[in-house]
Scaffold this active site. Structure first.
Site, PDB file in Angstrom:
ATOM      1  N   GLU A 127      15.645  -2.515  -6.466  1.00 10.26           N
ATOM      2  CA  GLU A 127      15.773  -2.973  -7.838  1.00 10.26           C
ATOM      3  C   GLU A 127      14.391  -3.385  -8.357  1.00 10.26           C
ATOM      4  OE1 GLU A 127      18.286  -2.391  -9.389  1.00 10.26           O
ATOM      5  OE2 GLU A 127      18.065  -3.560 -11.225  1.00 10.26           O
ATOM      6  N   TYR A 128      13.640  -4.063  -7.493  1.00 11.17           N
ATOM      7  CA  TYR A 128      12.282  -4.451  -7.847  1.00 11.17           C
ATOM      8  C   TYR A 128      11.449  -3.194  -8.157  1.00 11.17           C
ATOM      9  CZ  TYR A 128       7.715  -6.650  -7.691  1.00 11.17           C
ATOM     10  OH  TYR A 128       6.471  -7.080  -8.024  1.00 11.17           O
ATOM     11  N   ASP A 129      11.542  -2.225  -7.252  1.00 13.53           N
ATOM     12  CA  ASP A 129      10.788  -0.980  -7.429  1.00 13.53           C
ATOM     13  C   ASP A 129      11.152  -0.298  -8.754  1.00 13.53           C
ATOM     14  OD1 ASP A 129       9.630  -1.411  -5.017  1.00 13.53           O
ATOM     15  OD2 ASP A 129      10.817   0.085  -3.921  1.00 13.53           O
ATOM     16  N   SER A 134      -3.569  -0.711  -0.546  1.00 16.59           N
ATOM     17  CA  SER A 134      -2.152  -0.416  -0.364  1.00 16.59           C
ATOM     18  C   SER A 134      -1.957   1.093  -0.430  1.00 16.59           C
ATOM     19  CB  SER A 134      -1.309  -1.142  -1.395  1.00 16.59           C
ATOM     20  OG  SER A 134      -1.833  -0.921  -2.666  1.00 16.59           O
ATOM     21  N   GLU A 153       3.070   8.721  10.598  1.00 19.30           N
ATOM     22  CA  GLU A 153       3.452   7.526  11.349  1.00 19.30           C
ATOM     23  C   GLU A 153       4.550   6.786  10.598  1.00 19.30           C
ATOM     24  OE1 GLU A 153      -0.364   4.746  10.347  1.00 19.30           O
ATOM     25  OE2 GLU A 153      -0.729   6.642  11.366  1.00 19.30           O
ATOM     26  N   LYS A 184       6.220   3.579   8.508  1.00 21.83           N
ATOM     27  CA  LYS A 184       5.802   2.485   7.631  1.00 21.83           C
ATOM     28  C   LYS A 184       6.555   1.251   8.091  1.00 21.83           C
ATOM     29  CE  LYS A 184       4.374   1.170   3.112  1.00 21.83           C
ATOM     30  NZ  LYS A 184       5.104   0.010   2.642  1.00 21.83           N
ATOM     31  N   GLU A 203       0.237  -3.983  11.347  1.00 28.14           N
ATOM     32  CA  GLU A 203       1.382  -4.686  10.778  1.00 28.14           C
ATOM     33  C   GLU A 203       1.953  -5.672  11.796  1.00 28.14           C
ATOM     34  OE1 GLU A 203       1.922  -3.702   7.707  1.00 28.14           O
ATOM     35  OE2 GLU A 203       3.998  -4.153   7.156  1.00 28.14           O
ATOM     36  N   LYS A 244       9.656   7.150   1.381  1.00 29.90           N
ATOM     37  CA  LYS A 244      10.757   6.214   1.653  1.00 29.90           C
ATOM     38  C   LYS A 244      12.020   6.887   2.172  1.00 29.90           C
ATOM     39  CE  LYS A 244       9.782   2.209  -0.847  1.00 29.90           C
ATOM     40  NZ  LYS A 244      10.268   0.880  -0.626  1.00 29.90           N
ATOM     41  N   CYS A 296      47.478 -16.384  20.631  1.00 23.77           N
ATOM     42  CA  CYS A 296      47.081 -15.773  19.366  1.00 23.77           C
ATOM     43  C   CYS A 296      46.762 -14.296  19.637  1.00 23.77           C
ATOM     44  CB  CYS A 296      45.853 -16.497  18.803  1.00 23.77           C
ATOM     45  SG  CYS A 296      45.217 -15.749  17.304  1.00 23.77           S
TER      46      CYS A 296
HETATM   47  S1  IVH Z   1      -2.223   2.170   6.033  1.00 25.52           S
HETATM   48  C1  IVH Z   1      -5.181   2.870   3.191  1.00 25.52           C
HETATM   49  N1  IVH Z   1      -0.185   2.576   7.637  1.00 25.52           N
HETATM   50  O1  IVH Z   1       2.054  -0.847   3.895  1.00 25.52           O
HETATM   51  C2  IVH Z   1      -3.839   2.457   3.501  1.00 25.52           C
HETATM   52  N2  IVH Z   1      -0.021   0.804   6.061  1.00 25.52           N
HETATM   53  O2  IVH Z   1       1.060  -0.408   0.904  1.00 25.52           O
HETATM   54  C3  IVH Z   1      -3.820   1.159   4.180  1.00 25.52           C
HETATM   55  N3  IVH Z   1       2.067  -0.453   6.200  1.00 25.52           N
HETATM   56  O3  IVH Z   1       0.806  -3.789   3.372  1.00 25.52           O
HETATM   57  C4  IVH Z   1      -2.561   0.893   4.896  1.00 25.52           C
HETATM   58  N4  IVH Z   1       2.949   0.673   7.855  1.00 25.52           N
HETATM   59  O4  IVH Z   1       0.749  -3.343   5.806  1.00 25.52           O
HETATM   60  C5  IVH Z   1      -0.667   1.830   6.628  1.00 25.52           C
HETATM   61  N5  IVH Z   1       1.519   3.026   9.149  1.00 25.52           N
HETATM   62  C6  IVH Z   1       1.034   2.289   8.149  1.00 25.52           C
HETATM   63  C7  IVH Z   1       1.741   1.217   7.588  1.00 25.52           C
HETATM   64  C8  IVH Z   1       1.185   0.502   6.537  1.00 25.52           C
HETATM   65  C9  IVH Z   1       3.113  -0.333   7.029  1.00 25.52           C
HETATM   66  C10 IVH Z   1       1.960  -1.465   5.127  1.00 25.52           C
HETATM   67  C11 IVH Z   1       0.649  -2.170   5.079  1.00 25.52           C
HETATM   68  C12 IVH Z   1       0.420  -2.495   3.649  1.00 25.52           C
HETATM   69  C13 IVH Z   1       1.331  -1.579   2.932  1.00 25.52           C
HETATM   70  C14 IVH Z   1       0.491  -0.632   2.115  1.00 25.52           C
END
Ligand code: IVH
Length: 691
Positions: A39-41, A86, A123, A125, A182, A329, A454
């Site tokens: 919803e935020y997105d 990010s 990888e 997320k 992370e 996602k 019971c």
């Molecule tokens: S790379 C240049 N790899 O996602 C990109 N971030 O929006 C720098 N995150 O808060 C981040 N898994 O903590 C990268 N495999 C992954 C990730 C990852 C989770 C998080 C990261 C950041 C957010 C980026």
């Protein structure tokens, strides 16, 4: 504001900014989200679209113009040597999401259609919080959160408590190496933490709260000012990139960097791969999607990164997001739906659990129409009422739960249905058997007092009794137990042993072969051990370990049935609550009848009268911890040998541990033993001790 922007768009943008900033504060600063991520997105994207259409709307306070997060009081600010960026999020959860990214990369690189496929590192997320770990000459000197990307917070002392994070890198002494990754909490740890929190709340600790999801629990732990508390919130870490580097020849590819970090002892998630072109990205997205639920931690999607650092450099950045990476996602694990009713379920021990009946909603890959509310206090604290809009969460194989209510300001407090009152709703009676319900002081749960009378408890009790670690009855599953109890063929545990093939064949869908198998299974289960039998009875507070302790301490069932609470307290690890629960069980006439009937049915074991005193107790009173894989003995075998010699096996290393038995790939327990100076032996050493 220029005249060209319609009034409606201006006020909509302002509304969106206010909403987003408000929810961002709840989420990032207070760790108390009130809106599902999707919803935020959605609101965020709506604002982005408006701003793209009318750039005048892009005000300085727009959440699109900054990376969220705020330095809290109490932590020292840290300026990042290299800003923490990010990743652009691709919310199209279909294959086209991956195709779009690949097409964009090729366009930016000005690749022609016949140019070779681009190589990508894929990888996960991770759904936690970003951390910058600074190693100087191979030693961890500082850990900092991302903050606003430029300035984070120094959380070194909390991060040091994460066992997975090396305090010193292996074979790496370069002047500066910042590792980024992370911090997250595994689902099982999260469940355990919340279970503990619920107990604390029930015991009257007013300032405690439960956490809505693993990420918030992790964020709370990292920002915990007291590292002693932080260390009790078990966190994990995965490295996924670099920050500042001085003096190290950085590998030429992203996958090469991760390989190198792994060599240095950093935790790097094994779920990663290198692929070529959009098809490779799609295959990875689908493969991970299929076993996402089975992962021990939450993910937010997958990440694709152009593998070559040289190409990354050519692609560069737009504002704070690299053009060479994207997060792709999956369908959300949280959704909004409505509470239609609140039912109350009865568990094996008579525990009464409020369950929200929901307007069916697709979340975490399945349709959910029931979600647990855990207990009365939780339901009241979240103030969930019939008719409310709520956020439901289903992550992995965890039972779906109601996270929170979505406040609806158009409904006044008076118009809402009554607040939840379990006793009132049930009129004080168990919904299954009509027995009295009680909630004892300091307990979180209401319980039915009907015991094995019971039916709800009977079903669960039978399943527990027949379980692999209890009586181990082959062929007695959930459906069959339902049939047996509903048809009233089985009213007590002992009735199980009266079943014969002819009777069983009267049940629906029961052939002769299955009936015979069950009868054989029941017969085979008759020879057991006292410990298994005690555990199988399902006495509250008596788990496997306590059952074993009772069996070896007293040696016979008759003895256990006679002893006083004081005598029970002599058993190691039996405290007043456990002792009184055992005593109460054996004081009830109907339990004694069932016990007698079970013995009459032929259940038997070797009794060891005065076991403790007579047999050769070489390891009496010695506490062992097993870790890693032993060359010849399985974990169960080693445990059985130690226990037969009077020793005890526990799960974690403490000052009370006498020996840690370590095998191949022993992990943190071995490290802990070394820290505490506990003796470490191998399988051969254990055999020596056993004589
Ligand atoms: S790379 C240049 N790899 O996602 C990109 N971030 O929006 C720098 N995150 O808060 C981040 N898994 O903590 C990268 N495999 C992954 C990730 C990852 C989770 C998080 C990261 C950041 C957010 C980026």
């Amino acid at each position: 504001m220029t005249m060209s922007v319609p009034q409606a768009s201006q006020s909509r943008a302002q509304f969106l900014r206010e909403q987003l900033n408000h929810h961002a504060h709840l989420y990032y600063v207070l760790d108390q989200p009130a809106l599902p991520d999707i919803e935020y997105d959605r609101l965020f994207q709506e604002l982005q679209a408006l701003e793209a259409q009318y750039p005048e709307l892009r005000t300085a306070d727009s959440p699109t113009q900054r990376v969220l997060g705020k330095v809290l009081e109490g932590f020292t600010p840290v300026e990042h040597a290299v800003p923490m960026l990010s990743i652009r999020t691709e919310t199209d959860t279909q294959a086209s999401g991956a195709e779009n990214f690949d097409a964009r990369v090729r366009r930016e690189l000005e690749l022609t259609a016949d140019a070779p496929l681009v190589e990508y590192a894929c990888e996960l997320k991770f759904d936690g919080l970003a951390m910058n770990l600074r190693y100087e000459h191979g030693v961890l000197v500082q850990a900092a959160t991302r903050g606003d990307g430029e300035t984070g917070e120094d959380v070194t002392q909390n991060i040091r408590t994460i066992k997975q994070i090396p305090l010193r890198l292996l074979n790496m002494t370069t002047p500066v190496l910042e590792v980024r990754g992370e911090v997250y909490m595994r689902r099982d740890e999260f469940e355990r933490l919340n279970e503990r929190q619920r107990e604390l709340i029930a015991a009257g600790h007013k300032n405690e709260k439960t956490f809505v999801n693993p990420r918030n629990a992790a964020a709370g732990a990292v920002r915990q000012l007291d590292p002693a508390i932080a260390s009790k919130r078990p966190l994990s870490f995965f490295a996924y990139g670099l920050g500042e580097v001085q003096g190290w020849n950085v590998p030429l590819t992203h996958s090469g960097i991760l390989d190198a970090l792994k060599e240095m002892g950093m935790p790097v998630c094994a779920e990663r791969t290198v692929v070529k072109g959009a098809a490779g990205l799609i295959a990875f997205h689908q493969r991970v999607g299929q076993h996402r639920d089975a992962l021990p931690f939450d993910i937010d999607g997958v990440v694709y990164k152009v593998n070559s650092l040289q190409l990354q450099k050519r692609l560069g950045f737009v504002t704070r997001e690299p053009r060479w990476a994207v997060a792709h996602k999956y369908p959300a694990q949280e959704q909004i739906t409505r509470v239609l009713a609140i039912d109350i379920q009865v568990g094996r021990t008579g525990k009464l659990t409020p369950v929200a009946k929901l307007e069916p909603v697709f979340v975490g890959g399945t349709t959910v129409s029931n979600a647990t509310l855990h207990n009365e206090d939780e339901t009241r604290r979240k103030d969930v009422r019939i008719g409310d809009q709520v956020i439901v969460r289903r992550a992995g194989d965890v039972i779906p739960e109601v996270v929170s209510v979505v406040p609806d300001h158009s409904v006044t407090a008076r118009e809402r249905s009554a607040s939840f009152d379990l006793f009132k709703q049930l009129n004080g009676r168990c919904p299954v058997c009509g027995g009295d319900i009680v909630r004892e002081e300091g307990e979180a749960d209401w319980r039915c007092t009907g015991g094995l009378f019971c039916p709800a408890q009977r079903k669960q009790a039978i399943l527990h009794f027949a379980g692999r670690r209890a009586m181990d009855v082959e062929g007695l599953g959930e459906k069959l137990v339902d049939q047996l109890v509903d048809s009233e063929l089985v009213k007590t545990l002992a009735d199980l042993y009266q079943l014969d093939v002819a009777t069983l064949m009267q049940l629906e869908r029961m052939g002769e072969k299955s009936a015979q198998n069950l009868v054989d299974g029941l017969n085979a289960s008759k020879k057991t051990t006292l410990a298994r039998f005690l555990y199988a009875l399902g006495i509250r507070q008596v788990g496997e370990a306590t059952a074993k302790d009772l069996a070896s301490h007293f040696g016979s069932l008759d003895r256990i049935m006679q002893v006083s609470v004081d005598e029970l307290l002599q058993v190691s690890d039996v405290g007043p609550i456990v002792a009184s629960s055992i005593h109460r069980f054996f004081a009830q006439a109907h339990n004694l009848e069932v016990l007698q009937a079970l013995r009459d049915a032929g259940i038997h074991w070797d009794e060891q009268v005065g076991a403790k005193e007579t047999s050769a107790q070489l390891l009496a009173g010695q506490v062992f911890v097993l870790t890693g894989t032993l060359p010849n003995l399985s974990r169960d075998d080693a445990t059985a040998l130690i226990e037969a010699a009077g020793g005890k096996v526990t799960g974690s290393v403490s000052k009370k541990t006498n020996y840690v038995v370590a095998g191949a790939e022993a992990g943190s327990k071995l490290q802990k033993a070394q820290e505490l100076g506990v003796a470490v032996i191998d399988e051969a050493g254990l055999k020596d001790l056993l004589g």
